[in-house]
Motif scaffolding. Structure first.
Motif, PDB file in Angstrom:
ATOM      1  N   GLY A 352       0.789  -1.403  -0.198  1.00  0.00           N
ATOM      2  CA  GLY A 352       0.109   0.131   0.137  1.00  0.00           C
ATOM      3  C   GLY A 352       0.793   1.177  -0.052  1.00  0.00           C
ATOM      4  N   ILE A 353       1.973   1.290   0.552  1.00  0.00           N
ATOM      5  CA  ILE A 353       2.919   2.395   0.267  1.00  0.00           C
ATOM      6  C   ILE A 353       3.808   2.528  -0.553  1.00  0.00           C
ATOM      7  N   SER A 354       3.763   1.496  -1.615  1.00  0.00           N
ATOM      8  CA  SER A 354       4.584   1.402  -2.656  1.00  0.00           C
ATOM      9  C   SER A 354       3.799   1.668  -4.023  1.00  0.00           C
ATOM     10  N   ASP A 355       4.544   1.704  -5.139  1.00  0.00           N
ATOM     11  CA  ASP A 355       3.923   1.800  -6.466  1.00  0.00           C
ATOM     12  C   ASP A 355       3.365   0.898  -7.229  1.00  0.00           C
ATOM     13  N   GLU A 356       3.096  -0.303  -6.339  1.00  0.00           N
ATOM     14  CA  GLU A 356       2.954  -1.751  -6.931  1.00  0.00           C
ATOM     15  C   GLU A 356       1.373  -1.474  -7.304  1.00  0.00           C
TER      16      GLU A 356
END
Length: 389
Positions: A352-356
């Motif tokens: 959720g805190i990544s750009d995945e």
């Protein structure tokens, strides 16, 4: 009586827009031209051509101008569909600040001004900027306007410094707010001017680094250095800038809410899909009460935000100005949708805190949304004044 029925035609148009955004626009969310400072003009132009080919460009325009002649309620339904991707409204030419600027220009331009500045915007050929906010000056309180203009009977000369001017770099249509000084020719006071962005005297100092990246070419610091404008650059009547700004603000607050409702709905869909497939402690995380309650809170918030928007739109379609109701909607919806995005980040966990996924981008943009067209506190101040009268 309020009727919540969506006609078959409106539902079909909504679904058409959603398919267009999902199939043709979402893939561009990984495009390197979506930069820290928002989509580049090159990316924006490519997206606009996709919408043009799909017959979905500038749908909010009057039918005479090639649009769909939408009511406010119809806009709410269709902009939510467009907002499924933050690039959707940009492609369809119904994103801020252009959408609000087109609305304002449609109300107060002369025929000559409309042909020069508004028609190319409706056609998607040029963008706009609304230059009001100042460092240490006009912002939530436009009465602190510091940018000045003088008038000698033939020309205006504008001097001042602005910042957080969305889409300034590359914008062709500029609306500038300045305080017209006392003169023997025209009434003085806060005044709007309309000009081409290539004018000598408009100096773009830099593009600011901000947490959001969903506006074309980001937000700029701009200086007006003896910007000389002819008399026909006057937009509307002199001294009436605040009144004209109010014409723009009520519907613009709501269209922000509509678009971001679509983005929050997208974030919720990603969180739900994750909760169904990610396992922990022997079962999908969505079956754990802590996660299911967050998703339930999101669903409640999305529903309540949609009803709040629709009610304000219904009032405006009924002839009301809707300033009070649009302030309520902006304050409530911006806060609730940020909570939705925050809970989606929590459900997604580390990714959720990544750009995945696009959820982290929606989260950052949603935080900025709480400040667009007035922070929550300013709207609550106005609401409080209204109910205490």
């Amino acid at each position: 009586m309020i009727d919540f029925t969506i006609s078959d035609d409106l539902a079909a148009r909504r679904d058409r827009i959603r398919r267009f955004v999902q199939e043709q626009i979402v893939p561009y969310e990984r495009d390197p031209r979506l930069t820290q400072h928002g989509p580049t003009d090159e990316l924006r132009n490519e997206l606009v051509e996709l919408a043009r080919s799909a017959g979905l460009l500038t749908i909010q325009a009057a039918e005479a101008d090639g649009g769909w002649g939408l009511s406010h309620v119809e806009q709410a339904v269709l902009y939510e569909a467009a907002g499924w991707s933050t690039l959707g409204p940009i492609a369809m030419n119904c994103a801020a600040p252009d959408e609000g600027n087109m609305f304002l220009l449609g109300k107060i331009t002369t025929p000559e001004q409309a042909a020069t500045f508004l028609a190319p915007m409706i056609a998607g050929h040029q963008r706009s900027a609304f230059a009001m906010t100042e460092p240490g000056g006009a912002g939530s309180d436009p009465g602190q306007l510091q940018t000045s203009a003088t008038f000698d009977g033939e020309n205006f000369v504008v001097n001042g410094r602005k910042w957080l001017i969305t889409g300034a770099r590359g914008a062709k249509t500029w609306i500038i707010m300045a305080n017209l000084e006392d003169n023997p020719h025209l009434p003085s006071g806060p005044t709007l001017f309309l000009t081409d962005g290539d004018q000598q005297g408009i100096v773009i100092e830099r593009i600011m680094n901000t947490m959001d990246r969903n506006y074309v070419e980001g937000h700029a610091v701009v200086e007006f250095r003896d910007l000389t404008l002819p008399r026909n650059a006057l937009l509307g009547e002199s001294g009436q800038a605040f009144r004209y700004a109010q014409l723009r603000l009520a519907p613009a607050r709501l269209t922000h809410c509509m678009r971001w409702l679509g983005a929050a709905e997208r974030a919720q869909s990603i969180a739900i899909a994750h909760a169904k497939t990610r396992t922990a402690f022997g079962k999908p995380i969505g079956e754990h009460q802590g996660v299911s309650f967050m998703l339930a809170d999101n669903e409640i918030a999305l529903h309540q935000c949609r009803l709040t928007i629709w009610h304000a739109c219904w009032l405006m379609d009924s002839g009301a100005k809707g300033r009070h109701e649009s302030s309520i909607a902006k304050a409530y919806v911006s806060e609730e949708l940020f909570k939705v995005a925050d809970r989606c980040v929590q459900v997604l966990g580390g990714i959720g805190i990544s750009d995945e996924t696009v959820v982290e981008m929606i989260f950052r943009d949603m935080r900025a949304f709480r400040l667009y067209d007035g922070p929550t506190e300013v709207h609550k101040y106005a609401i409080g004044r209204q109910i205490l009268r």
